[in-house]
Design an enzyme around this catalytic site. Structure first.
Site, mmCIF file in Angstrom:
data_model
loop_
_atom_site.group_PDB
_atom_site.id
_atom_site.type_symbol
_atom_site.label_atom_id
_atom_site.label_comp_id
_atom_site.label_asym_id
_atom_site.label_seq_id
_atom_site.Cartn_x
_atom_site.Cartn_y
_atom_site.Cartn_z
ATOM 1 N N ASP A 105 -4.341 -61.654 -6.000
ATOM 2 C CA ASP A 105 -4.918 -60.397 -5.534
ATOM 3 C C ASP A 105 -6.146 -60.056 -6.367
ATOM 4 O O ASP A 105 -6.073 -60.003 -7.597
ATOM 5 C CB ASP A 105 -3.863 -59.299 -5.729
ATOM 6 C CG ASP A 105 -3.926 -58.225 -4.669
ATOM 7 O OD1 ASP A 105 -4.798 -58.303 -3.790
ATOM 8 O OD2 ASP A 105 -3.068 -57.318 -4.722
ATOM 9 N N GLU B 289 -8.750 -56.131 -0.495
ATOM 10 C CA GLU B 289 -8.482 -54.985 0.372
ATOM 11 C C GLU B 289 -9.752 -54.506 1.069
ATOM 12 O O GLU B 289 -10.831 -54.546 0.473
ATOM 13 C CB GLU B 289 -7.926 -53.817 -0.475
ATOM 14 C CG GLU B 289 -6.570 -54.093 -1.080
ATOM 15 C CD GLU B 289 -6.028 -52.895 -1.868
ATOM 16 O OE1 GLU B 289 -6.646 -51.807 -1.854
ATOM 17 O OE2 GLU B 289 -4.969 -53.078 -2.503
ATOM 18 N N GLU C 11 -0.706 -52.950 5.933
ATOM 19 C CA GLU C 11 0.209 -52.112 5.139
ATOM 20 C C GLU C 11 0.294 -50.693 5.707
ATOM 21 O O GLU C 11 -0.725 -50.045 5.956
ATOM 22 C CB GLU C 11 -0.269 -52.067 3.674
ATOM 23 C CG GLU C 11 0.626 -51.208 2.800
ATOM 24 C CD GLU C 11 0.416 -51.401 1.299
ATOM 25 O OE1 GLU C 11 -0.337 -52.306 0.882
ATOM 26 O OE2 GLU C 11 1.039 -50.631 0.540
ATOM 27 N N LYS D 153 -6.733 -62.569 -2.177
ATOM 28 C CA LYS D 153 -6.571 -61.455 -1.233
ATOM 29 C C LYS D 153 -7.470 -60.309 -1.695
ATOM 30 O O LYS D 153 -7.584 -60.075 -2.891
ATOM 31 C CB LYS D 153 -5.121 -60.980 -1.188
ATOM 32 C CG LYS D 153 -4.913 -59.730 -0.328
ATOM 33 C CD LYS D 153 -3.457 -59.394 -0.132
ATOM 34 C CE LYS D 153 -2.868 -58.492 -1.181
ATOM 35 N NZ LYS D 153 -3.535 -57.184 -1.336
ATOM 36 N N ASP E 222 -1.742 -56.916 -7.217
ATOM 37 C CA ASP E 222 -2.153 -55.999 -8.278
ATOM 38 C C ASP E 222 -1.140 -54.851 -8.407
ATOM 39 O O ASP E 222 -1.276 -53.991 -9.280
ATOM 40 C CB ASP E 222 -3.583 -55.493 -8.061
ATOM 41 C CG ASP E 222 -3.730 -54.658 -6.797
ATOM 42 O OD1 ASP E 222 -2.767 -54.583 -6.009
ATOM 43 O OD2 ASP E 222 -4.820 -54.089 -6.596
HETATM 44 O O1 KIV Z 1 -0.345 -55.714 -4.714
HETATM 45 C C1 KIV Z 1 0.537 -55.954 -3.877
HETATM 46 O O2 KIV Z 1 1.698 -56.233 -4.211
HETATM 47 C C2 KIV Z 1 0.166 -55.898 -2.466
HETATM 48 C C3 KIV Z 1 1.264 -55.937 -1.468
HETATM 49 C C4 KIV Z 1 1.926 -54.624 -1.386
HETATM 50 C C5 KIV Z 1 0.790 -56.416 -0.155
HETATM 51 O O3 KIV Z 1 -0.980 -55.804 -2.171
#
Ligand code: KIV
Length: 278
Positions: free
Chosen positions: A86, A118, A185, A116, A47
Site C-alpha cells: 500500500d 487510493e 471500500e 495499491k 497502511d
Molecule cells: O490499508 C488497508 O488495510 C486497506 C484495506 C482496508 C483495503 O487499504
C-alpha cells in the site's frame, strides 16, 4: 500439493471464470507464513498498519519507511502468495516522478508484486505513470481512509445518484489507466455490483457486498484483535484477543506460583561440574 502463486495476468481470469479472489492484510513474517499456508491468493500490506500495529488514530502518519519495514518480512514469509504494498499518504501525491520512484522502491527493495493507491480521477495520471514503469497497480475507491477528513469521516460512499455515478466512472477510468484490480471500500452493495459488472478487472470489496469479485479484510478485524471499534462490514472469524489474554494470565499466575518454568523447561549440568561450584 504446493500452493501456486497467482500472478497479475491471472487476476482477470479469476473474474472471467467467476472464481472469487481472497485477500487479507498482514504486516509481519509470522503472519505471512500463516497466510501462505492457506488458499488465500493475496496479502495486502495495508497502511492500516498505522492504526492496528503502530497505534495511530488514522493512516495519515504512515511513512514509506514504515511500509518498507513491514512489506519486506511479509514478502519473505509469503513465497506463494501475491503481496500488494500500500502506498502511504504523501508517497504519490507530490508528482508522478516521486510516485514512480516510491513504487519502484516497493518492487526493488521489498520484493512486492503490486502496489495499491487510493483515489479516483485525481490519481489517473499517477496510476498510468506507475503502470508505464512496469509496476502493477491496484486501485482503491469509495471510502479512502487517507483522505478521510476531506470525506467528512469514515462514511459509506456512493449513496446518492451523483456520487454513485462518479464511482462507476472512476472505476472505468482506473481500468483505462491500467489498474489490474480495484478495491471498493464502504459502498452500497448494489453500487459495487454495478461497478463490478461494468469493468473487466476484478473488484475486491470491503464493506461493498458479496457481488464483488473478491473480498479483503484486515488481519486484526478478522481475528478479533482490534476492538477500539468494529465496523459493520467486519466479521470476526475468531477472537484471538481472548485466547492471548487467557494465555498471558496463565503465564503470569504460574510464574507467581513458581510453577513455570518446570523441570522440563530447564537446562542441567553434570554433577562433576556442579560439585566444583560449591
Ligand atoms: O490499508 C488497508 O488495510 C486497506 C484495506 C482496508 C483495503 O487499504
Amino acid at each position: 500439493m504446493e500452493k501456486k502463486k497467482v500472478m497479475i495476468p491471472q487476476l482477470k481470469e479469476f473474474k472471467q471464470q467467476g472464481q472469487k479472489l481472497r485477500m487479507v492484510t498482514a504486516y509481519d513474517y509470522s503472519a505471512a507464513v500463516v497466510v501462505n499456508n492457506t488458499p488465500i491468493e493475496m496479502i495486502l500490506v495495508g497502511d492500516s498498519l498505522g492504526m492496528v500495529v503502530l497505534g495511530y488514530d488514522s493512516t495519515v502518519s504512515v511513512t514509506m519507511e514504515d511500509m518498507l519495514h513491514h512489506v519486506k518480512p511479509v514478502v519473505r514469509g509469503a513465497r506463494n502468495t501475491m503481496v500488494v504494498a500500500d502506498m502511504p499518504f504523501g508517497s504519490y501525491q507530490a508528482g508522478r516522478k516521486e510516485a514512480v520512484r516510491n513504487a519502484v522502491r516497493f518492487m526493488k527493495e521489498a520484493g512486492a508484486d503490486c502496489v495499491k493507491l487510493e483515489g479516483g480521477l485525481t490519481v489517473l495520471n499517477t496510476v498510468k505513470a506507475i503502470v508505464d514503469a512496469g509496476i502493477p497497480v491496484m486501485g482503491h475507491i469509495g471510502l479512502t481512509p487517507q483522505t478521510v477528513s476531506q470525506l467528512g469521516g469514515f462514511k459509506v460512499q456512493g449513496k446518492d445518484v451523483e456520487t454513485a455515478k462518479r464511482l462507476i466512472y472512476e472505476a472505468q477510468q482506473l481500468e483505462q489507466a491500467g489498474a489490474s484490480s480495484l478495491v471498493i471500500e464502504c459502498v452500497p452493495a448494489v453500487v459495487a455490483k454495478l461497478i463490478t459488472e461494468q469493468i473487466s478487472i476484478p473488484t475486491i470489496g470491503i464493506g461493498a457486498g458479496a457481488d464483488c469479485d473478491g473480498q479483503v479484510l484486515v488481519w486484526h478485524d478478522l481475528l478479533g484483535m482490534f476492538d477500539r471499534f468494529v465496523p459493520k462490514f467486519v466479521k470476526q472469524y475468531a477472537n484471538v484477543n481472548i485466547l492471548i489474554t487467557e494465555a498471558l494470565i496463565g503465564y503470569a499466575e504460574e510464574v507467581e506460583k513458581g510453577l513455570f518454568p518446570a523441570d522440563k523447561h530447564c537446562f542441567g549440568i553434570q554433577d562433576s561440574v556442579l560439585k566444583t561450584l560449591y
